[in-house]
Scaffold this motif. Structure first.
Motif, PDB file in Angstrom:
ATOM      1  N   HIS A 243     -11.385  -8.436  -4.269  1.00 36.22           N
ATOM      2  CA  HIS A 243     -10.850  -8.652  -2.914  1.00 36.22           C
ATOM      3  C   HIS A 243     -11.864  -9.489  -2.149  1.00 36.22           C
ATOM      4  O   HIS A 243     -12.983  -9.026  -1.913  1.00 36.22           O
ATOM      5  CB  HIS A 243     -10.637  -7.261  -2.283  1.00 36.22           C
TER       6      HIS A 243
ATOM      7  N   THR B 264       0.857  -1.177   0.000  1.00 38.99           N
ATOM      8  CA  THR B 264       0.000   0.000   0.000  1.00 38.99           C
ATOM      9  C   THR B 264       0.901   1.237   0.000  1.00 38.99           C
ATOM     10  O   THR B 264       2.080   1.174   0.357  1.00 38.99           O
ATOM     11  CB  THR B 264      -0.925   0.059   1.239  1.00 38.99           C
TER      12      THR B 264
ATOM     13  N   ASP C 192      -8.354   2.003  -4.296  1.00 39.82           N
ATOM     14  CA  ASP C 192      -9.383   1.249  -3.578  1.00 39.82           C
ATOM     15  C   ASP C 192     -10.697   2.025  -3.642  1.00 39.82           C
ATOM     16  O   ASP C 192     -10.700   3.259  -3.582  1.00 39.82           O
ATOM     17  CB  ASP C 192      -8.944   1.088  -2.113  1.00 39.82           C
TER      18      ASP C 192
ATOM     19  N   VAL D 163       0.163  -4.106   3.917  1.00 35.56           N
ATOM     20  CA  VAL D 163      -0.036  -2.707   4.295  1.00 35.56           C
ATOM     21  C   VAL D 163       1.328  -2.168   4.739  1.00 35.56           C
ATOM     22  O   VAL D 163       1.942  -2.717   5.663  1.00 35.56           O
ATOM     23  CB  VAL D 163      -1.077  -2.600   5.429  1.00 35.56           C
TER      24      VAL D 163
ATOM     25  N   LYS E 169     -10.023  -1.108  -7.213  1.00 40.30           N
ATOM     26  CA  LYS E 169     -10.223  -2.337  -6.451  1.00 40.30           C
ATOM     27  C   LYS E 169     -11.485  -2.208  -5.614  1.00 40.30           C
ATOM     28  O   LYS E 169     -11.770  -1.129  -5.079  1.00 40.30           O
ATOM     29  CB  LYS E 169      -9.011  -2.605  -5.547  1.00 40.30           C
TER      30      LYS E 169
ATOM     31  N   SER F 235      -7.346   1.448   3.667  1.00 39.69           N
ATOM     32  CA  SER F 235      -6.622   1.333   4.937  1.00 39.69           C
ATOM     33  C   SER F 235      -5.965   2.666   5.294  1.00 39.69           C
ATOM     34  O   SER F 235      -5.464   2.830   6.410  1.00 39.69           O
ATOM     35  CB  SER F 235      -5.577   0.212   4.876  1.00 39.69           C
TER      36      SER F 235
ATOM     37  N   GLU G 185      -7.632 -12.204   1.328  1.00 36.62           N
ATOM     38  CA  GLU G 185      -7.150 -11.713   2.629  1.00 36.62           C
ATOM     39  C   GLU G 185      -7.546 -12.662   3.756  1.00 36.62           C
ATOM     40  O   GLU G 185      -8.712 -13.036   3.886  1.00 36.62           O
ATOM     41  CB  GLU G 185      -7.692 -10.301   2.903  1.00 36.62           C
TER      42      GLU G 185
ATOM     43  N   LEU H  39       0.932  -9.004  -0.992  1.00 41.74           N
ATOM     44  CA  LEU H  39       0.632  -7.590  -0.738  1.00 41.74           C
ATOM     45  C   LEU H  39       0.625  -7.378   0.767  1.00 41.74           C
ATOM     46  O   LEU H  39       0.126  -8.226   1.506  1.00 41.74           O
ATOM     47  CB  LEU H  39      -0.765  -7.266  -1.320  1.00 41.74           C
TER      48      LEU H  39
ATOM     49  N   VAL I 157      -2.895 -11.470   0.955  1.00 42.45           N
ATOM     50  CA  VAL I 157      -2.648 -10.667   2.158  1.00 42.45           C
ATOM     51  C   VAL I 157      -2.991 -11.608   3.296  1.00 42.45           C
ATOM     52  O   VAL I 157      -4.155 -11.759   3.663  1.00 42.45           O
ATOM     53  CB  VAL I 157      -3.572  -9.426   2.230  1.00 42.45           C
TER      54      VAL I 157
ATOM     55  N   GLY J 164      -4.901   2.045  -0.566  1.00 34.94           N
ATOM     56  CA  GLY J 164      -5.977   1.340   0.122  1.00 34.94           C
ATOM     57  C   GLY J 164      -6.836   2.282   0.945  1.00 34.94           C
ATOM     58  O   GLY J 164      -6.368   3.344   1.382  1.00 34.94           O
TER      59      GLY J 164
HETATM   60  C1  LIG Z   1      -5.136  -4.658   2.689  1.00 34.37           C
HETATM   61  C2  LIG Z   1      -5.542  -4.271   1.311  1.00 34.37           C
HETATM   62  C3  LIG Z   1      -5.974  -5.462   0.527  1.00 34.37           C
HETATM   63  C4  LIG Z   1      -6.594  -3.193   1.302  1.00 34.37           C
HETATM   64  O1  LIG Z   1      -7.685  -3.366   0.846  1.00 34.37           O
HETATM   65  C5  LIG Z   1      -6.251  -1.875   1.856  1.00 34.37           C
HETATM   66  O2  LIG Z   1      -5.078  -1.617   2.183  1.00 34.37           O
HETATM   67  O3  LIG Z   1      -7.160  -1.049   1.961  1.00 34.37           O
END
Ligand SMILES: CC(C)C(=O)C(=O)O
Ligand SMILES: Nc1nc(=O)c2c([nH]1)NC[C@@H]1CN(c3ccc(C(=O)N[C@@H](CCC(=O)O)C(=O)O)cc3)CN21
Ligand SMILES: [Mg+2]
Length: 287
Positions: A161, A46, A107, A238, A137, A69, A205, A236, A226, A67
């Motif tokens: 995902h 990420t 994302d 974070v 994504k 995230s 994930e 992958l 993940v 992401g």
């Molecule tokens: C962990 C990954 C797959 C993700 O969706 C994100 O970082 O938001």
């Protein structure tokens, strides 16, 4: 996707074995497919800003995921649920602007695609038009297949995902491993639906390694793990977890490759002490 550095092969776009060599001008969706066919692992991290995007791109990481995230890692939310498209867009723009070789994926935040295919296409087009990302994504398998198909029909590559999907963590009952026991059939059905809908890759994930291996064998599109074990076509993480910057509990599937948090804490404490005792600024830092 990190071999093929020799000068003799410089500027050759496709490595003989497929995959994405370091001298590629830009990683493309076909390189994800080539990598799977030839057994070359795909790597992604990420990224939420131009500094890390530049560094990871220079290191040869194949794709950068901006992401949601970012909700946890940039904005300090408890979950990814509050993240909005308007919050994520400037971050994607920063990453896409800095990455020269890496494939940049935006994302899609919670609430921006689930209700109908119109919302999904609208959000995906905004992401592409306003950021310079190369793909989007979204979370979900069977439940998101219509959305994936419509976004792909609009000319936008989609990474799916499945497994543990953080946007539905309250429905899933927390950070729970998915695809165990009878969950494996659902996982396979989700993966198949994603492939049929036209996604170019799928993130798995927090899935048992055996289940992820079965999904990987059953699909022609690459699987990205993940926390889904070693048998996927790519990995992958974070970046803040991986670099030791995240505070608090991090999942078992993360391996930390640096301790940036401790490095920064030590630097801040040393600098504070230097200021207080007159060591900084010295003559070399003064005009
Ligand atoms: C962990 C990954 C797959 C993700 O969706 C994100 O970082 O938001
Ligand atoms: N890839 C990824 N997905 C996430 O949802 C996520 C991150 N990274 N990193 C930052 C936070 C931290 N998250 C998590 C996710 C799982 C555990 C965890 O403890 N998992 C258990 C397995 C699940 C269980 O059985 O409870 C573990 O031991 O890894 C902790 C924090 C959620 N967030
Ligand atoms: Mg996400």
């Amino acid at each position: 996707m990190t071999q093929e550095n020799s000068a003799s092969s410089a500027m050759r776009e496709e490595a003989p074995y497929g995959g994405a060599p370091q001298n590629l001008k830009r990683v493309r969706t076909r390189h994800f497919l080539n990598a799977k066919k030839s057994g070359i692992k795909i790597t992604g991290l990420t990224s939420y800003d131009q500094l890390t995007a530049r560094i990871f791109d220079e290191a040869g990481i194949d794709f950068l995921l901006v992401g949601d995230s970012a909700g946890n890692n940039v904005f300090g939310y408890e979950t990814t649920l509050p993240v909005t498209v308007d919050e994520l867009i400037p971050l994607v723009r920063a990453v896409a602007g800095a990455a020269k070789r890496a494939f940049v994926i935006a994302d899609m935040p919670f609430g921006s695609y689930e209700a109908n295919t119109r919302d999904a296409v609208h959000t995906a087009i905004r992401m592409m038009k306003e950021t310079g990302a190369h793909a989007v994504k979204l979370e979900g398998g069977v439940r998101s297949a219509d959305q994936i198909r419509h976004i792909v029909d609009a000319g936008i590559p989609v990474m799916a995902h499945i497994g543990f999907t953080p946007q539905s963590e309250h429905q899933l009952g927390g950070h729970v491993i998915q695809g165990r026991g009878s969950g494996e059939e659902q996982l396979l059905a989700d993966a198949k639906a994603i492939e049929e809908a036209g996604a170019f890759a799928v993130v798995l994930e927090m899935v048992p390694a055996d289940a992820a291996a079965k999904v990987t064998a059953a699909l022609s599109i690459p699987t990205i793990s993940v926390g889904a074990g070693p048998h996927c076509d790519g990995q992958l993480l974070v970046w803040t977890d991986w670099a030791g910057l995240t505070q608090g509990r991090i999942p078992k599937f993360v391996k930390q490759y640096a301790q940036i948090g401790q490095t920064l804490r030590d630097a801040a404490a040393t600098w504070k002490a230097d200021v207080e005792n007159g060591e900084y600024p010295g003559p070399e830092n003064s005009y």
